[in-house]
Design a protein around this motif. Structure first.
Motif, PDB file in Angstrom:
ATOM      1  N   ILE A 197      24.774 -22.853  -1.326  1.00 39.22           N
ATOM      2  CA  ILE A 197      24.825 -23.958  -2.204  1.00 39.22           C
ATOM      3  C   ILE A 197      23.353 -24.664  -2.368  1.00 39.22           C
ATOM      4  N   PRO A 198      22.818 -24.367  -3.547  1.00 39.40           N
ATOM      5  CA  PRO A 198      21.398 -24.506  -3.625  1.00 39.40           C
ATOM      6  C   PRO A 198      20.758 -25.940  -3.183  1.00 39.40           C
ATOM      7  N   HIS A 199      21.279 -26.761  -3.478  1.00 38.27           N
ATOM      8  CA  HIS A 199      20.743 -28.052  -3.333  1.00 38.27           C
ATOM      9  C   HIS A 199      21.569 -29.015  -2.256  1.00 38.27           C
ATOM     10  N   GLY A 200      20.791 -29.368  -1.448  1.00 34.74           N
ATOM     11  CA  GLY A 200      21.215 -30.323  -0.147  1.00 34.74           C
ATOM     12  C   GLY A 200      20.407 -31.698  -0.994  1.00 34.74           C
ATOM     13  N   TYR A 201      20.365 -32.541  -0.004  1.00 35.25           N
ATOM     14  CA  TYR A 201      19.661 -33.859  -0.590  1.00 35.25           C
ATOM     15  C   TYR A 201      18.061 -33.744  -0.928  1.00 35.25           C
ATOM     16  N   ALA A 202      17.568 -32.735  -0.087  1.00 33.25           N
ATOM     17  CA  ALA A 202      16.033 -32.701  -0.031  1.00 33.25           C
ATOM     18  C   ALA A 202      15.626 -31.974  -1.240  1.00 33.25           C
ATOM     19  N   ALA A 203      16.282 -30.891  -1.638  1.00 33.12           N
ATOM     20  CA  ALA A 203      15.785 -30.039  -2.737  1.00 33.12           C
ATOM     21  C   ALA A 203      15.698 -30.892  -4.187  1.00 33.12           C
ATOM     22  N   CYS A 204      16.668 -31.626  -4.355  1.00 33.65           N
ATOM     23  CA  CYS A 204      16.948 -32.353  -5.401  1.00 33.65           C
ATOM     24  C   CYS A 204      17.836 -33.566  -5.338  1.00 33.65           C
ATOM     25  N   PRO A 205      17.009 -34.873  -4.937  1.00 34.86           N
ATOM     26  CA  PRO A 205      17.893 -36.019  -4.605  1.00 34.86           C
ATOM     27  C   PRO A 205      18.519 -36.402  -6.124  1.00 34.86           C
ATOM     28  N   PRO A 206      19.792 -36.761  -5.844  1.00 39.43           N
ATOM     29  CA  PRO A 206      20.767 -36.923  -7.088  1.00 39.43           C
ATOM     30  C   PRO A 206      19.801 -38.074  -8.242  1.00 39.43           C
ATOM     31  N   TRP A 207      18.972 -38.740  -7.759  1.00 33.82           N
ATOM     32  CA  TRP A 207      18.294 -39.758  -8.618  1.00 33.82           C
ATOM     33  C   TRP A 207      17.280 -39.213  -9.408  1.00 33.82           C
ATOM     34  N   ARG A 208      17.057 -37.942  -9.294  1.00 31.87           N
ATOM     35  CA  ARG A 208      15.889 -37.485 -10.191  1.00 31.87           C
ATOM     36  C   ARG A 208      16.449 -36.950 -11.455  1.00 31.87           C
ATOM     37  N   ALA A 209      15.700 -36.953 -12.442  1.00 30.44           N
ATOM     38  CA  ALA A 209      16.178 -36.730 -13.738  1.00 30.44           C
ATOM     39  C   ALA A 209      16.657 -35.557 -14.016  1.00 30.44           C
ATOM     40  N   ASP A 210      16.132 -34.412 -13.269  1.00 29.59           N
ATOM     41  CA  ASP A 210      16.651 -33.003 -13.267  1.00 29.59           C
ATOM     42  C   ASP A 210      17.847 -32.616 -12.506  1.00 29.59           C
ATOM     43  N   TYR A 211      18.243 -33.543 -12.147  1.00 24.51           N
ATOM     44  CA  TYR A 211      19.480 -33.337 -11.001  1.00 24.51           C
ATOM     45  C   TYR A 211      20.554 -32.613 -11.803  1.00 24.51           C
ATOM     46  N   SER A 212      21.009 -31.631 -11.180  1.00 19.46           N
ATOM     47  CA  SER A 212      22.191 -31.015 -11.855  1.00 19.46           C
ATOM     48  C   SER A 212      23.475 -30.692 -10.639  1.00 19.46           C
ATOM     49  N   PRO A 213      24.442 -31.459 -10.966  1.00 21.53           N
ATOM     50  CA  PRO A 213      25.732 -31.290 -10.129  1.00 21.53           C
ATOM     51  C   PRO A 213      25.911 -29.892  -9.701  1.00 21.53           C
ATOM     52  N   SER A 214      25.979 -29.065 -10.828  1.00 20.94           N
ATOM     53  CA  SER A 214      26.184 -27.463 -10.551  1.00 20.94           C
ATOM     54  C   SER A 214      25.362 -26.969  -9.379  1.00 20.94           C
ATOM     55  N   GLU A 215      24.387 -27.559  -9.237  1.00 20.97           N
ATOM     56  CA  GLU A 215      23.574 -27.051  -8.173  1.00 20.97           C
ATOM     57  C   GLU A 215      23.986 -27.365  -6.821  1.00 20.97           C
ATOM     58  N   HIS A 216      24.885 -28.105  -6.677  1.00 22.70           N
ATOM     59  CA  HIS A 216      25.753 -28.580  -5.398  1.00 22.70           C
ATOM     60  C   HIS A 216      26.775 -27.818  -5.278  1.00 22.70           C
ATOM     61  N   LYS A 217      27.270 -26.669  -5.950  1.00 22.14           N
ATOM     62  CA  LYS A 217      28.262 -25.901  -5.848  1.00 22.14           C
ATOM     63  C   LYS A 217      28.047 -24.658  -5.419  1.00 22.14           C
ATOM     64  N   ILE A 218      29.251 -23.920  -4.830  1.00 19.69           N
ATOM     65  CA  ILE A 218      28.951 -22.809  -3.986  1.00 19.69           C
ATOM     66  C   ILE A 218      28.485 -21.493  -5.236  1.00 19.69           C
ATOM     67  N   LYS A 219      27.410 -20.923  -4.821  1.00 21.70           N
ATOM     68  CA  LYS A 219      27.173 -19.769  -5.954  1.00 21.70           C
ATOM     69  C   LYS A 219      27.154 -18.382  -5.189  1.00 21.70           C
ATOM     70  N   MET A 220      28.047 -17.480  -5.518  1.00 19.38           N
ATOM     71  CA  MET A 220      27.949 -16.186  -4.837  1.00 19.38           C
ATOM     72  C   MET A 220      28.052 -14.910  -5.622  1.00 19.38           C
ATOM     73  N   GLN A 221      27.462 -13.818  -5.121  1.00 16.57           N
ATOM     74  CA  GLN A 221      27.215 -12.720  -5.603  1.00 16.57           C
ATOM     75  C   GLN A 221      28.219 -11.811  -5.064  1.00 16.57           C
ATOM     76  N   GLY A 222      29.354 -11.946  -5.266  1.00 18.24           N
ATOM     77  CA  GLY A 222      30.613 -11.461  -4.599  1.00 18.24           C
ATOM     78  C   GLY A 222      30.577  -9.865  -3.917  1.00 18.24           C
ATOM     79  N   SER A 223      30.251  -9.040  -5.033  1.00 12.89           N
ATOM     80  CA  SER A 223      30.341  -7.778  -4.260  1.00 12.89           C
ATOM     81  C   SER A 223      29.221  -7.509  -3.699  1.00 12.89           C
ATOM     82  N   GLU A 224      27.890  -7.924  -3.533  1.00  9.49           N
ATOM     83  CA  GLU A 224      26.869  -7.759  -2.544  1.00  9.49           C
ATOM     84  C   GLU A 224      27.439  -8.340  -1.089  1.00  9.49           C
ATOM     85  N   ILE A 225      27.971  -9.534  -1.237  1.00 12.11           N
ATOM     86  CA  ILE A 225      28.623 -10.153  -0.111  1.00 12.11           C
ATOM     87  C   ILE A 225      29.618  -9.355   0.463  1.00 12.11           C
TER      88      ILE A 225
END
Ligand code: UT7
Length: 330
Positions: A197-225
């Motif tokens: 889940i790439p972004h906690g609060y420190a990596a990109c606070p929600p008030w930054r212009a380049d904030y993207s909600p999708s970076e707060h979602k789970i991302k997985m490379q399923g077959s590797e995992i």
């Protein structure tokens, strides 16, 4: 004098709402058949946050169940650890709020982030505190509402997870034959990108212009995992067996992290574990992350599949990446 940690109570907490595989068919391109055959999941429980169901409420439910089974009062607890990547709030921690709700006035408490391995990491820490004589009794909880962090448009991940909590109470004992015999925990941050889940609060606070909600979602490379989960759970299991000079056939019961039935089947086959010596609930709950192991332990214990004196091996694998195994004698 040597001290050991005895597990005296377990509990689980589940949201009321059940979401079936069929319900996904209306908003993503998937099918009940695909989900069942590729993952073993038929349904999962989803928290209704508007009705007050949350990581904290599930943790509270699981903890109260565990306290009841252990027949102790909340005031007897010296330490509360909550393994979660979906904390109720950053501050206070979920563990602090749980301490307040339970009235565990004598405890100190903290959250721990190790994804699906959060409960096992917590167990290993509580065990160290008890063995060192620092504390007597600990409540270890795995609690997650991953439904709040899945991308509901990503069919590769959204069908996999469910919300739940599980808890265990450990207390000081001088009898090694009813205790946590040993625990091994591992991490490899170099492979963290595989499930994140790439972004906690420190990596990109929600008030930054380049904030993207999708970076707060789970991302997985399923077959590797998938491959790493099988390999690492087997390795960790073998390590705790070696630590205790035990063979597979000397273990009474096995609990594998419930992420995908095919992962469990591969572990069972490679380790040569008899099918009747494992617990399966991935069909009912999906992957509940840190809640998985304590829920399995609780269900197997209450169902009589494991009993006092049994040697139980539990192993897990999670994002970040983290993994481990423990051998307990109930
Ligand atoms: O807690 C520990 C972490 N989690 C895990 O351990 C999960 C590990 N990984 C897995 O369980 C599996 O890799 C998944 C269940 C996530 C995926 O299963 P897979 O057999 O590895 O499928 P795949 O990722 O190789 O995808 C095969 C196909 C793809 O389509 P194309 O590219 O071949 O056309 C996917 O888009 O299956 C497709 N697919 C789906 N189709 C229908 C992926 N998800 C779905 C879906 N419904 N829900």
């Amino acid at each position: 004098m040597s001290y050991y940690s005895k597990i005296i109570g377990t509990g689980k907490g589940l949201p009321e709402k059940i979401m079936t595989n069929k319900e996904f068919e209306s908003f993503i391109e998937t099918s009940d058949e695909w989900i069942r055959t590729r993952t073993g999941i038929s349904q999962r429980h989803i928290a209704n946050t508007e009705k007050g169901e949350s990581t904290l409420s599930l943790a509270r439910l699981a903890s109260l169940n565990a306290l009841e089974k252990a027949a102790i009062s909340a005031q007897d607890i010296d330490l509360i650890i909550v393994g979660t990547v979906t904390p109720e709030s950053v501050m206070p921690t979920t563990a602090n709020s749980l301490q307040r709700d339970l009235g565990a006035v004598n405890a100190f408490s903290f959250d721990l982030q190790a994804a699906c391995s959060g409960f096992l990491y917590g167990l290993s820490i509580a065990d160290q505190y008890i063995r060192s004589g620092t504390i007597k009794t600990a409540l270890v909880v795995g609690a997650e509402t991953l439904s709040t962090l899945v991308d509901w448009q990503n069919r590769s991940t959204c069908v996999l997870f469910g919300d739940a909590a599980g808890a265990a109470i450990l207390t000081r004992s001088e009898d090694r034959s009813h205790s946590i015999l040993s625990t091994r925990v591992y991490s490899d941050g170099t492979r963290g990108d595989l499930l994140k889940i790439p972004h906690g609060y420190a990596a990109c606070p929600p008030w930054r212009a380049d904030y993207s909600p999708s970076e707060h979602k789970i991302k997985m490379q399923g077959s590797e995992i998938f491959k790493l989960a099988v390999r690492n759970m087997i390795d960790a299991s073998m390590k705790v067996l070696e630590d205790n000079h035990l063979k597979i056939e000397e273990v009474d019961f096995f609990i594998f992290h419930q992420a995908n039935i095919r992962i469990i089947e591969m572990c069972v086959k490679t380790l040569n574990v008899p099918a009747n010596k494992t617990w399966l609930n991935v069909d009912k709950y999906g992957n509940t992350s840190a809640a998985t192991l304590p829920i399995c332990l609780d269900e197997a214990w209450r169902a009589g599949a494991i009993k006092s004196g049994d040697k139980v091996l539990m192993t897990t694998f999670g994002g970040g990446i983290t993994w481990g195994a423990t051998l307990i004698q109930l």
